[in-house]
Motif scaffolding. Structure first.
Motif, PDB file in Angstrom:
ATOM      1  N   MET A  44      -5.717   0.425   3.053  1.00 29.17           N
ATOM      2  CA  MET A  44      -5.183   1.708   2.598  1.00 29.17           C
ATOM      3  C   MET A  44      -5.561   2.823   3.575  1.00 29.17           C
ATOM      4  O   MET A  44      -4.741   3.673   3.909  1.00 29.17           O
ATOM      5  N   ALA A  45      -6.789   2.811   4.048  1.00 31.28           N
ATOM      6  CA  ALA A  45      -7.225   3.830   5.007  1.00 31.28           C
ATOM      7  C   ALA A  45      -6.399   3.753   6.290  1.00 31.28           C
ATOM      8  O   ALA A  45      -6.049   4.781   6.868  1.00 31.28           O
ATOM      9  N   CYS A  46      -6.049   2.543   6.718  1.00 35.12           N
ATOM     10  CA  CYS A  46      -5.210   2.382   7.915  1.00 35.12           C
ATOM     11  C   CYS A  46      -3.790   2.882   7.668  1.00 35.12           C
ATOM     12  O   CYS A  46      -3.226   3.604   8.499  1.00 35.12           O
ATOM     13  N   ARG A  47      -3.212   2.511   6.532  1.00 35.43           N
ATOM     14  CA  ARG A  47      -1.839   2.948   6.223  1.00 35.43           C
ATOM     15  C   ARG A  47      -1.733   4.465   6.092  1.00 35.43           C
ATOM     16  O   ARG A  47      -0.696   5.050   6.428  1.00 35.43           O
ATOM     17  N   SER A  48      -2.786   5.109   5.631  1.00 37.05           N
ATOM     18  CA  SER A  48      -2.740   6.548   5.371  1.00 37.05           C
ATOM     19  C   SER A  48      -2.539   7.383   6.632  1.00 37.05           C
ATOM     20  O   SER A  48      -2.056   8.507   6.557  1.00 37.05           O
ATOM     21  N   SER A  51       1.177   8.083   6.644  1.00 35.93           N
ATOM     22  CA  SER A  51       1.864   8.645   5.475  1.00 35.93           C
ATOM     23  C   SER A  51       2.672   9.857   5.918  1.00 35.93           C
ATOM     24  O   SER A  51       2.349  10.520   6.912  1.00 35.93           O
ATOM     25  N   ASP A  52       3.725  10.150   5.201  1.00 35.05           N
ATOM     26  CA  ASP A  52       4.621  11.250   5.571  1.00 35.05           C
ATOM     27  C   ASP A  52       3.880  12.575   5.711  1.00 35.05           C
ATOM     28  O   ASP A  52       4.133  13.334   6.642  1.00 35.05           O
ATOM     29  N   SER A  53       2.965  12.861   4.790  1.00 36.32           N
ATOM     30  CA  SER A  53       2.264  14.148   4.832  1.00 36.32           C
ATOM     31  C   SER A  53       1.358  14.256   6.058  1.00 36.32           C
ATOM     32  O   SER A  53       1.275  15.307   6.692  1.00 36.32           O
ATOM     33  N   TYR A  87      -5.134  13.477   5.160  1.00 33.87           N
ATOM     34  CA  TYR A  87      -5.558  12.096   5.357  1.00 33.87           C
ATOM     35  C   TYR A  87      -6.604  11.700   4.314  1.00 33.87           C
ATOM     36  O   TYR A  87      -6.474  10.669   3.635  1.00 33.87           O
ATOM     37  N   LYS A  88      -7.650  12.516   4.189  1.00 36.36           N
ATOM     38  CA  LYS A  88      -8.716  12.210   3.236  1.00 36.36           C
ATOM     39  C   LYS A  88      -8.176  12.142   1.807  1.00 36.36           C
ATOM     40  O   LYS A  88      -8.558  11.263   1.029  1.00 36.36           O
ATOM     41  N   ALA A  89      -7.256  13.043   1.462  1.00 35.87           N
ATOM     42  CA  ALA A  89      -6.674  13.047   0.114  1.00 35.87           C
ATOM     43  C   ALA A  89      -5.864  11.783  -0.125  1.00 35.87           C
ATOM     44  O   ALA A  89      -5.940  11.178  -1.210  1.00 35.87           O
ATOM     45  N   SER A  90      -5.095  11.362   0.851  1.00 29.68           N
ATOM     46  CA  SER A  90      -4.275  10.152   0.721  1.00 29.68           C
ATOM     47  C   SER A  90      -5.146   8.931   0.434  1.00 29.68           C
ATOM     48  O   SER A  90      -4.847   8.132  -0.449  1.00 29.68           O
TER      49      SER A  90
END
Length: 146
Positions: A44-48, A51-53, A87-90
Motif C-alpha cells: 500500500m505504501a508503494c502504491r500510494s 495515487s491521483d492526489s 502521501y502520508k494520508a493515503s
C-alpha cells in the motif's frame, strides 16, 4: 527567551517549495514502529506514491519503503508539504490513522546533482540495512530509470 520547539518545526525552517525542483524526502513511522514489515502495508505504501492526489503534486522518480520509514525522490509540481501530507494520508487511511511521526526531512537537490546516483543510494537502503543480500530480493522500491 528561546522556546523548545518540536523537531518537526525545526525542519520546516527555511523550507521552500519550488516546482520543477527535485527533493529527497524521508518520512518515519511514529516510534519507528515497523508497519511496513507487513506485505500488505508495504505494498500500500508503494502504491500510494502513484495515487491521483500525490501525482497531482509530484512525480515520483524513486522510492524505497523500509520497515519503519520511507525514502522518496520526487520532482515537485505543487507544494512540498502538501505532496508529503497527501502521501502520508493515503497510506494512513489504509494502514492506521496516526501512524506517522510528525513532519518529514527534506533536501532539495542541486540541479547539477546526479539524480540517478541519488536514486541508487535510495534503493540500496535494504542492502545497507542487511534486509537482503541482493536488491532484486526486496520488492518495495521503484525508480523511473528501470
Amino acid at each position: 527567551m528561546e522556546m523548545d520547539l518540536p523537531r518537526s518545526h525545526a525542519l520546516r525552517k527555511g523550507r521552500r517549495s519550488i516546482p520543477g525542483y527535485c527533493y529527497l524526502i524521508t518520512v518515519v513511522t511514529k516510534e519507528r514502529f515497523p508497519w511496513f514489515s507487513d506485505f500488505e502495508h508495504a505494498a500500500m505504501a508503494c502504491r500510494s506514491f502513484y495515487s491521483d492526489s500525490v501525482v497531482a503534486q509530484s512525480d515520483t522518480l524513486a522510492h524505497v519503503v523500509m520497515p519503519d520509514h520511507v525514502h522518496w525522490l520526487l520532482q515537485l509540481k505543487g507544494e512540498l508539504s502538501e505532496a508529503v501530507r497527501l502521501y502520508k494520508a493515503s497510506v494512513s487511511l489504509e494502514v492506521k490513522p496516526g501512524m506517522w511521526q510528525r513532519g518529514f526531512h527534506d533536501r532539495a537537490l542541486r540541479s547539477d546533482q546526479d539524480l540517478r546516483q541519488v536514486a541508487r543510494y535510495i534503493v540500496a537502503n535494504p542492502l545497507r540495512a542487511g534486509l537482503v543480500e541482493d536488491i532484486g530480493q526486496y520488492p518495495y522500491w521503484n525508480a523511473v530509470w528501470l
